[in-house]
Design an enzyme around this catalytic site. Sequence first.
Site, PDB file in Angstrom:
ATOM      1  N   LYS A 125     -36.461  25.371  -8.548  1.00  0.00           N
ATOM      2  CA  LYS A 125     -35.763  24.225  -7.944  1.00  0.00           C
ATOM      3  C   LYS A 125     -34.924  24.630  -6.742  1.00  0.00           C
ATOM      4  O   LYS A 125     -34.976  23.991  -5.690  1.00  0.00           O
ATOM      5  CB  LYS A 125     -34.838  23.550  -8.963  1.00  0.00           C
ATOM      6  CG  LYS A 125     -35.497  22.916 -10.145  1.00  0.00           C
ATOM      7  CD  LYS A 125     -34.497  22.127 -10.985  1.00  0.00           C
ATOM      8  CE  LYS A 125     -33.405  22.963 -11.617  1.00  0.00           C
ATOM      9  NZ  LYS A 125     -33.891  23.927 -12.602  1.00  0.00           N
ATOM     10  N   ASN A 148     -27.362  20.171  -7.568  1.00  0.00           N
ATOM     11  CA  ASN A 148     -27.270  21.288  -8.507  1.00  0.00           C
ATOM     12  C   ASN A 148     -27.236  22.631  -7.792  1.00  0.00           C
ATOM     13  O   ASN A 148     -27.042  23.659  -8.409  1.00  0.00           O
ATOM     14  CB  ASN A 148     -28.468  21.244  -9.480  1.00  0.00           C
ATOM     15  CG  ASN A 148     -28.246  22.105 -10.701  1.00  0.00           C
ATOM     16  OD1 ASN A 148     -27.233  22.006 -11.367  1.00  0.00           O
ATOM     17  ND2 ASN A 148     -29.222  22.958 -11.002  1.00  0.00           N
ATOM     18  N   HIS A 194     -33.689  24.383 -22.170  1.00  0.00           N
ATOM     19  CA  HIS A 194     -32.604  23.457 -22.538  1.00  0.00           C
ATOM     20  C   HIS A 194     -32.969  22.568 -23.734  1.00  0.00           C
ATOM     21  O   HIS A 194     -32.519  21.421 -23.805  1.00  0.00           O
ATOM     22  CB  HIS A 194     -32.234  22.579 -21.346  1.00  0.00           C
ATOM     23  CG  HIS A 194     -31.750  23.347 -20.154  1.00  0.00           C
ATOM     24  ND1 HIS A 194     -30.719  24.255 -20.227  1.00  0.00           N
ATOM     25  CD2 HIS A 194     -32.179  23.345 -18.855  1.00  0.00           C
ATOM     26  CE1 HIS A 194     -30.510  24.772 -19.015  1.00  0.00           C
ATOM     27  NE2 HIS A 194     -31.382  24.247 -18.184  1.00  0.00           N
TER      28      HIS A 194
END
Length: 474
Positions: A125, A148, A194
């Site tokens: 990302k 982020n 996650h």
Amino acid sequence: MTPATTFSGRKVALFGLGGSGLSTARALIAGGASVAAWDDGEAGRAKAQAQGVEIVDLTSADWREFSALILSPGVPLTHPEPHWTVARAREAGVEVIGDIELFCRERQAKAPGAPFIAITGTNGKSTTTALIAHLLRSAGKDVQLGGNIGTPILDLEPPSEARIHVIECSSFQIDLTPSLAPSIGILINLTPDHIDRHGTMENYAAVKERLVAGADVALIGVDDAFSHAIGARLTERGREGQRIYPVSAARALDWGFFIEDRKALYREAGHAPEETETLGDLEGARALRGAHNAQNAAFAAAAAWHCGLSCAEIARGLLTYPGLPHRMEEVGRRGRVVFVNDSKATNADAAEKALLSYDDIFWIAGGKAKEGGIEPLRPLFSRIAKAYLIGAAAQDFARTLEGAVTYEQCGTLDVAIARAAEEAALSEAREPVVLLSPACASYDQFANFEARGDAFRLLARELHAHAPIAGETP
């Protein structure tokens, strides 16, 4: 700053006063909202209060007064169980959202046509986000980079039709952004991650899917089963006006964006192979080595193409991308020897990407070991000329390397880089690489991986500036 005017005149609760929480509080206040902020940590509350944010103990507040709860993305929304603020908000019928949702509402209210590129995925990302921003800036575009990665979204300049926001989104952030509808949405890949915060892999994938489901243009990876299934599902659903493109770094596609022979290519649906456009060549892009970076480059080139960049502009941008700090970052050269800072590689899976990207590696490894050590890297040991071991994991790593890779116990980073540089300079390899890719956490000897990488960068530059190359007259 982007003032959050959509809550003007209303009272909102805000929980979590780290970097993005403080940014959100400032934006809400600037937009005319009344903010009742709280954090479980006294230091966070004190810092916010010093910046003029009203601190309200939300444990005893009347939640019926609030129009929304703005939750920091690090706070559990659903799993392993909802945070107590989430439970209180739901009991009172108060919506729970995050800072990216505030940006989306501001964009919709003030500049609905403003270009907004949102990027997500399990891996890649940050590099893809930074690379897209670099391509666009290199072509003279007004770009705001954040989310982020680096700057909180509400600390960026406001959306406008002449400005492109390039925003990295984690699954936690997407979960708090119900109206997420970027002009270009990117889903790079999906692997289990996650799960403690989403419950199952299916839940995790469903959250990621929302980013591309709401996009005008959806660029979706097809190199893993979960992403491929999302692309197929959205294509079958066929939302009016949405355009969906497959992206691959693993194989040539009949149509879409893909990498072949280290070239970023685009082929329109129904067109013959000879009509394929070459968007850029990765062969000379030193910061984009490796298959993982080829995937990042395919998505970045696709996004830039959709923003109107020419193939020549994309090609130039790919070649000049400097890379992210601490991620296969070339920090110096000393004769033929290249020094690469990959301090972000805090486990074997991350270190694997660097080891796959170079040959003739003089490898600095070690620190606070993660579960599994470096045994998964055994198939790549043939690429390592010698290993220089540091930190708490040195003895364990030595046992794994025994009989397969020549190694030296160095203890500390300064000793390791000096020894690696000296022996790399004596190598007959065309371009030996002194690689810091520790496959370990840093906190046995450094505060964090950034501090470790900064130390390596400084040591490499000192060697370059002051030390003679083996075989040369000082």
